[in-house]
Design a protein around this motif. Structure first.
Motif, PDB file in Angstrom:
ATOM      1  N   GLY A  54       0.795  -1.223   0.000  1.00  0.00           N
ATOM      2  CA  GLY A  54       0.000   0.000   0.000  1.00  0.00           C
ATOM      3  C   GLY A  54       0.824   1.268   0.000  1.00  0.00           C
ATOM      4  N   GLY A  55       2.142   1.114   0.155  1.00  0.00           N
ATOM      5  CA  GLY A  55       3.037   2.270   0.090  1.00  0.00           C
ATOM      6  C   GLY A  55       3.526   2.776   1.433  1.00  0.00           C
ATOM      7  N   GLY A  56       3.071   2.205   2.530  1.00  0.00           N
ATOM      8  CA  GLY A  56       3.571   2.620   3.828  1.00  0.00           C
ATOM      9  C   GLY A  56       5.007   2.173   4.023  1.00  0.00           C
ATOM     10  N   ALA A  57       5.856   3.072   4.527  1.00  0.00           N
ATOM     11  CA  ALA A  57       7.282   2.783   4.637  1.00  0.00           C
ATOM     12  C   ALA A  57       7.795   2.989   6.059  1.00  0.00           C
ATOM     13  N   ASN A  58       8.803   2.211   6.397  1.00  0.00           N
ATOM     14  CA  ASN A  58       9.519   2.361   7.659  1.00  0.00           C
ATOM     15  C   ASN A  58      11.006   2.283   7.396  1.00  0.00           C
ATOM     16  N   TYR A  59      11.772   2.981   8.227  1.00  0.00           N
ATOM     17  CA  TYR A  59      13.204   3.089   8.012  1.00  0.00           C
ATOM     18  C   TYR A  59      13.981   2.806   9.297  1.00  0.00           C
ATOM     19  N   ALA A  60      15.205   2.326   9.124  1.00  0.00           N
ATOM     20  CA  ALA A  60      16.132   2.250  10.240  1.00  0.00           C
ATOM     21  C   ALA A  60      16.453   3.675  10.685  1.00  0.00           C
ATOM     22  N   ASP A  61      16.665   3.847  11.984  1.00  0.00           N
ATOM     23  CA  ASP A  61      16.950   5.182  12.508  1.00  0.00           C
ATOM     24  C   ASP A  61      18.169   5.809  11.835  1.00  0.00           C
ATOM     25  N   SER A  62      19.137   4.984  11.485  1.00  0.00           N
ATOM     26  CA  SER A  62      20.397   5.487  10.933  1.00  0.00           C
ATOM     27  C   SER A  62      20.241   6.102   9.540  1.00  0.00           C
ATOM     28  N   VAL A  63      19.131   5.809   8.862  1.00  0.00           N
ATOM     29  CA  VAL A  63      18.964   6.323   7.493  1.00  0.00           C
ATOM     30  C   VAL A  63      17.769   7.261   7.348  1.00  0.00           C
ATOM     31  N   LYS A  64      17.022   7.452   8.412  1.00  0.00           N
ATOM     32  CA  LYS A  64      15.849   8.329   8.329  1.00  0.00           C
ATOM     33  C   LYS A  64      16.255   9.725   7.890  1.00  0.00           C
ATOM     34  N   GLY A  65      15.504  10.266   6.942  1.00  0.00           N
ATOM     35  CA  GLY A  65      15.793  11.595   6.424  1.00  0.00           C
ATOM     36  C   GLY A  65      16.811  11.607   5.302  1.00  0.00           C
ATOM     37  N   ARG A  66      17.479  10.486   5.072  1.00  0.00           N
ATOM     38  CA  ARG A  66      18.485  10.414   4.000  1.00  0.00           C
ATOM     39  C   ARG A  66      18.096   9.425   2.902  1.00  0.00           C
ATOM     40  N   PHE A  67      17.418   8.370   3.268  1.00  0.00           N
ATOM     41  CA  PHE A  67      17.036   7.335   2.313  1.00  0.00           C
ATOM     42  C   PHE A  67      15.524   7.367   2.108  1.00  0.00           C
ATOM     43  N   THR A  68      15.114   7.065   0.884  1.00  0.00           N
ATOM     44  CA  THR A  68      13.693   6.980   0.566  1.00  0.00           C
ATOM     45  C   THR A  68      13.434   5.707  -0.231  1.00  0.00           C
ATOM     46  N   ILE A  69      12.512   4.900   0.261  1.00  0.00           N
ATOM     47  CA  ILE A  69      12.127   3.676  -0.450  1.00  0.00           C
ATOM     48  C   ILE A  69      10.819   3.936  -1.184  1.00  0.00           C
ATOM     49  N   SER A  70      10.719   3.394  -2.388  1.00  0.00           N
ATOM     50  CA  SER A  70       9.485   3.523  -3.162  1.00  0.00           C
ATOM     51  C   SER A  70       9.318   2.277  -4.016  1.00  0.00           C
ATOM     52  N   ARG A  71       8.131   2.088  -4.552  1.00  0.00           N
ATOM     53  CA  ARG A  71       7.890   0.904  -5.376  1.00  0.00           C
ATOM     54  C   ARG A  71       6.923   1.226  -6.494  1.00  0.00           C
ATOM     55  N   ASP A  72       7.033   0.418  -7.540  1.00  0.00           N
ATOM     56  CA  ASP A  72       6.108   0.498  -8.665  1.00  0.00           C
ATOM     57  C   ASP A  72       5.437  -0.863  -8.762  1.00  0.00           C
ATOM     58  N   ASN A  73       4.182  -0.923  -8.376  1.00  0.00           N
ATOM     59  CA  ASN A  73       3.485  -2.210  -8.326  1.00  0.00           C
ATOM     60  C   ASN A  73       3.184  -2.763  -9.724  1.00  0.00           C
ATOM     61  N   PHE A  74       3.187  -1.931 -10.728  1.00  0.00           N
ATOM     62  CA  PHE A  74       2.946  -2.418 -12.093  1.00  0.00           C
ATOM     63  C   PHE A  74       4.205  -3.038 -12.684  1.00  0.00           C
TER      64      PHE A  74
END
Length: 122
Positions: A54-74
């Motif tokens: 559904g697009g909800g994301a969680n990050y390790a504390d060490s990368v928050k604000g620097r890394f962004t995860i995204s996906r293309d379901n198609f």
């Protein structure tokens, strides 16, 4: 046969950026969560970021604000955009996904990519 193939690793200077990509191929009914892990030399593999279908994301504390995860379901792909890279981010990065293989619903299985090296160094 379902496979995960990563790309986009390499050598970057501190403060630089990289984008990792992972594509799932094969006969796939559906994909649940997708994630990126990393393993530095002499350390255990750790979760970097995870994204639900559904697009909800969680990050390790060490990368928050620097890394962004995204996906293309198609396209059955997951990306990891990394900025402000630090030497501590040096590791092999692995794509991971919970996938229902085949043409009908069945129990999902956990798949790993082969890994891509990210080296942050001047």
């Amino acid at each position: 046969q379902v496979q995960l193939v990563e790309s986009g690793g390499g050598l970057v200077q501190p403060g630089g950026s990289l984008r990792l990509s992972c594509a799932a191929s094969g006969t796939i009914f559906s994909i649940n969560a997708m994630a990126w892990y990393r393993q530095a030399p002499g350390k255990a593999r750790e979760l970097v970021a995870v994204i639900s279908n559904g697009g909800g994301a969680n990050y390790a504390d060490s990368v928050k604000g620097r890394f962004t995860i995204s996906r293309d379901n198609f396209k059955n792909t997951v990306l990891l955009q990394m900025i402000s890279l630090q030497r501590e981010d040096t590791a092999v990065y692995y794509c991971n996904a919970e996938i229902v293989p085949g043409r009908v619903w069945t129990r999902s299985r956990n798949y790993w990519g082969q890994g891509t090296q990210v080296t942050v160094s001047s």
